[in-house]
Design a protein around this motif. Structure first.
Motif, PDB file in Angstrom:
ATOM      1  N   ALA A 151       0.851  -1.177   0.000  1.00  0.00           N
ATOM      2  CA  ALA A 151       0.000   0.000   0.000  1.00  0.00           C
ATOM      3  C   ALA A 151       0.894   1.236   0.000  1.00  0.00           C
ATOM      4  CB  ALA A 151      -0.901  -0.004   1.226  1.00  0.00           C
ATOM      5  N   THR A 152       0.405   2.332  -0.568  1.00  0.00           N
ATOM      6  CA  THR A 152       1.233   3.532  -0.725  1.00  0.00           C
ATOM      7  C   THR A 152       1.818   4.008   0.594  1.00  0.00           C
ATOM      8  OG1 THR A 152      -0.092   4.207  -2.633  1.00  0.00           O
ATOM      9  CG2 THR A 152       1.244   5.902  -1.566  1.00  0.00           C
ATOM     10  N   SER A 153       0.981   4.062   1.633  1.00  0.00           N
ATOM     11  CA  SER A 153       1.469   4.544   2.929  1.00  0.00           C
ATOM     12  C   SER A 153       2.482   3.577   3.533  1.00  0.00           C
ATOM     13  CB  SER A 153       0.289   4.750   3.891  1.00  0.00           C
ATOM     14  OG  SER A 153      -0.414   3.536   4.081  1.00  0.00           O
ATOM     15  N   ARG A 154       2.277   2.265   3.310  1.00  0.00           N
ATOM     16  CA  ARG A 154       3.216   1.284   3.858  1.00  0.00           C
ATOM     17  C   ARG A 154       4.559   1.377   3.147  1.00  0.00           C
ATOM     18  NH1 ARG A 154       3.716  -0.350   8.370  1.00  0.00           N
ATOM     19  NH2 ARG A 154       1.491  -0.852   8.445  1.00  0.00           N
ATOM     20  N   ALA A 155       4.555   1.572   1.835  1.00  0.00           N
ATOM     21  CA  ALA A 155       5.809   1.702   1.088  1.00  0.00           C
ATOM     22  C   ALA A 155       6.576   2.936   1.546  1.00  0.00           C
ATOM     23  CB  ALA A 155       5.525   1.772  -0.404  1.00  0.00           C
ATOM     24  N   LYS A 156       5.859   4.008   1.829  1.00  0.00           N
ATOM     25  CA  LYS A 156       6.514   5.232   2.298  1.00  0.00           C
ATOM     26  C   LYS A 156       7.178   4.992   3.645  1.00  0.00           C
ATOM     27  CE  LYS A 156       5.524  10.105   3.331  1.00  0.00           C
ATOM     28  NZ  LYS A 156       4.458  11.149   3.362  1.00  0.00           N
ATOM     29  N   ARG A 157       6.501   4.295   4.544  1.00  0.00           N
ATOM     30  CA  ARG A 157       7.082   4.018   5.855  1.00  0.00           C
ATOM     31  C   ARG A 157       8.263   3.063   5.737  1.00  0.00           C
ATOM     32  NH1 ARG A 157       2.622   3.030  10.464  1.00  0.00           N
ATOM     33  NH2 ARG A 157       4.568   3.026  11.657  1.00  0.00           N
ATOM     34  N   ALA A 158       8.167   2.113   4.798  1.00  0.00           N
ATOM     35  CA  ALA A 158       9.282   1.179   4.596  1.00  0.00           C
ATOM     36  C   ALA A 158      10.530   1.918   4.130  1.00  0.00           C
ATOM     37  CB  ALA A 158       8.881   0.114   3.583  1.00  0.00           C
ATOM     38  N   GLY A 176      -6.485  -6.292  13.064  1.00  0.00           N
ATOM     39  CA  GLY A 176      -5.437  -5.303  12.863  1.00  0.00           C
ATOM     40  C   GLY A 176      -4.164  -5.940  12.342  1.00  0.00           C
ATOM     41  N   VAL A 177      -3.822  -7.111  12.859  1.00  0.00           N
ATOM     42  CA  VAL A 177      -2.639  -7.828  12.393  1.00  0.00           C
ATOM     43  C   VAL A 177      -2.835  -8.274  10.946  1.00  0.00           C
ATOM     44  CG1 VAL A 177      -1.194  -9.864  12.756  1.00  0.00           C
ATOM     45  CG2 VAL A 177      -2.038  -8.558  14.720  1.00  0.00           C
ATOM     46  N   ARG A 178      -4.034  -8.749  10.638  1.00  0.00           N
ATOM     47  CA  ARG A 178      -4.326  -9.172   9.262  1.00  0.00           C
ATOM     48  C   ARG A 178      -4.179  -8.002   8.299  1.00  0.00           C
ATOM     49  NH1 ARG A 178      -8.922 -10.827  10.252  1.00  0.00           N
ATOM     50  NH2 ARG A 178      -8.416 -12.980  10.747  1.00  0.00           N
ATOM     51  N   ALA A 179      -4.680  -6.828   8.682  1.00  0.00           N
ATOM     52  CA  ALA A 179      -4.576  -5.650   7.820  1.00  0.00           C
ATOM     53  C   ALA A 179      -3.122  -5.205   7.658  1.00  0.00           C
ATOM     54  CB  ALA A 179      -5.419  -4.514   8.400  1.00  0.00           C
ATOM     55  N   PHE A 180      -2.320  -5.336   8.730  1.00  0.00           N
ATOM     56  CA  PHE A 180      -0.899  -4.991   8.662  1.00  0.00           C
ATOM     57  C   PHE A 180      -0.201  -5.853   7.612  1.00  0.00           C
ATOM     58  CE2 PHE A 180       3.444  -6.018  10.085  1.00  0.00           C
ATOM     59  CZ  PHE A 180       4.006  -4.749  10.128  1.00  0.00           C
ATOM     60  N   LYS A 181      -0.461  -7.143   7.627  1.00  0.00           N
ATOM     61  CA  LYS A 181       0.163  -8.040   6.658  1.00  0.00           C
ATOM     62  C   LYS A 181      -0.314  -7.734   5.238  1.00  0.00           C
ATOM     63  CE  LYS A 181       0.427 -11.686  10.173  1.00  0.00           C
ATOM     64  NZ  LYS A 181      -0.097 -12.990  10.614  1.00  0.00           N
ATOM     65  N   ALA A 182      -1.596  -7.471   5.100  1.00  0.00           N
ATOM     66  CA  ALA A 182      -2.134  -7.166   3.779  1.00  0.00           C
ATOM     67  C   ALA A 182      -1.524  -5.889   3.211  1.00  0.00           C
ATOM     68  CB  ALA A 182      -3.652  -7.032   3.854  1.00  0.00           C
ATOM     69  N   SER A 183      -1.135  -4.953   4.079  1.00  0.00           N
ATOM     70  CA  SER A 183      -0.557  -3.700   3.597  1.00  0.00           C
ATOM     71  C   SER A 183       0.788  -3.914   2.906  1.00  0.00           C
ATOM     72  CB  SER A 183      -0.400  -2.701   4.753  1.00  0.00           C
ATOM     73  OG  SER A 183       0.653  -3.076   5.628  1.00  0.00           O
ATOM     74  N   TYR A 184       1.428  -5.057   3.147  1.00  0.00           N
ATOM     75  CA  TYR A 184       2.670  -5.396   2.452  1.00  0.00           C
ATOM     76  C   TYR A 184       2.418  -6.134   1.134  1.00  0.00           C
ATOM     77  CZ  TYR A 184       5.463  -3.857   6.381  1.00  0.00           C
ATOM     78  OH  TYR A 184       6.056  -3.074   7.351  1.00  0.00           O
ATOM     79  N   GLY A 185       1.158  -6.420   0.866  1.00  0.00           N
ATOM     80  CA  GLY A 185       0.820  -7.130  -0.355  1.00  0.00           C
ATOM     81  C   GLY A 185       0.575  -8.612  -0.154  1.00  0.00           C
TER      82      GLY A 185
END
Length: 331
Positions: A150-157, A285-294
């Motif tokens: 996800a865009t926000s996750r890539a930015k934080r990475a 919340g954990v499931r959504a965190f993992k999904a944010s990485y694709g």
């Protein structure tokens, strides 16, 4: 030639067989089972079935006493690890059912955790089952990896890798390495709501002793301080996430993101192609965190079947533990 079953394979034979089976995971290995047996008192009794056509299949199996030791439960898959049959060539549904019938002649009360990497895995007819899923992520070069996010996750990475963290990867960790991260793990897990899943120091020593040859311990450092820890189990091409802890002091500079992207980069460089985050249970919340990485879901099934005596004990246990209705308030 009739179908036959052999019990109690040695860890050496067990390990050699598992390594020949493409659908087998780390959770089918004797190292995983031996560590859980030491921690939780399981007895191990893996079954090797030779079918009438010459096909062989292995069912890693652990047992323990239940219902005040009146019976035993058998588990094909322990402590949330994947289970079920493994074989060099796929089994037919008829062979899998025949094998389970042979196993249940010895252990009528059988619990199975399925395997998301075995497309042919299915529960025998008439078993009680429930659907579950893991979340798996393709491991790619860094630029392509970020495109999955996800865009926000890539930015934080991207921000995380600029914060001055360094990653240490310890292949085949030993019992001596437990002391390097256990204090951090204990502090991190002290905040968990579900205390059942906290592990003591002895557990990690047993895990490294029995299964260290299939593990990688990742340690993240920042200015001389340990900031994060991750333990990953490795199959031929898959990496399975086991245990993660981070120091809350480093959350403002995204230690959580670093502990995903930096190990992924190391795994890609070492030829791994899939990262299994493992199931998240009911933690949305954990499931959504993992999904944010694709990460995408991969389904599997959990099931069980009890013998007549086991069904009777289960019914009595449920009746005895049913909460009594609340008494009416005095007027």
């Amino acid at each position: 030639m009739t179908t036959r079953i052999e019990w109690g394979l040695t860890p050496t034979r067990w390990d050699a067989f598992v390594r020949r089976c493409p659908q087998a995971t780390f959770f089918h290995s004797p190292g995983w089972y031996l560590a859980q047996a030491q921690a939780y008192g399981y007895q191990l009794d893996p079954a090797l079935v030779r079918f009438s056509d010459g096909t062989e299949a292995l069912l890693p199996l652990a047992t323990r006493a239940a219902y005040k030791a009146l019976t035993r439960l058998a588990f094909a898959g322990v402590e949330n690890g994947y289970g079920g049959w493994v074989s060099e060539t796929p089994l037919s549904s008829e062979q899998a059912e025949e094998g389970y019938r042979l196993v249940r002649a010895r252990y009528p009360n059988l619990r199975i955790t399925g395997n998301p990497y075995d497309a042919a895995a299915a529960l025998p007819s008439g078993w009680r089952g429930e659907a579950d899923e893991t979340q798996a992520l393709s491991i790619l070069p860094s630029d392509e990896q970020q495109q999955l996010m996800a865009t926000s996750r890539a930015k934080r990475a991207r921000k995380a890798v600029r914060q001055g963290f360094t990653l240490e990867a310890i292949e085949n960790p030993s019992e001596a390495d437990v002391a390097r991260f256990y204090e951090l793990y204990a502090a991190h897990s002290a905040n968990w709501r579900y205390t059942r899943w906290r592990k003591d120091e002895a557990y990690f020593r047993a895990l490294f002793r029995h299964a260290g040859d299939r593990l990688v311990l990742f340690l993240a450092h920042h200015e001389g301080q340990l900031a994060g820890q991750r333990i990953v189990a490795c199959d031929a091409t898959r990496a399975l996430d086991l245990y993660l802890s981070t120091d809350a002091r480093f959350e403002p500079i995204d230690i959580g993101s670093f502990m995903v992207v930096a190990p992924l980069s190391w795994l890609h460089a070492h030829g791994y192609t899939l990262f299994d985050f493992l199931p998240s249970g009911n933690l949305d919340g954990v499931r959504a965190f993992k999904a944010s990485y694709g990460a995408s879901p991969l389904a599997f099934t959990r099931g069980q079947c009890n013998g007549l005596f086991g069904r009777s004990l289960e019914a009595l246990w449920q009746l005895a533990n049913r909460r009594a209705p609340l008494a009416a308030s005095p007027s």
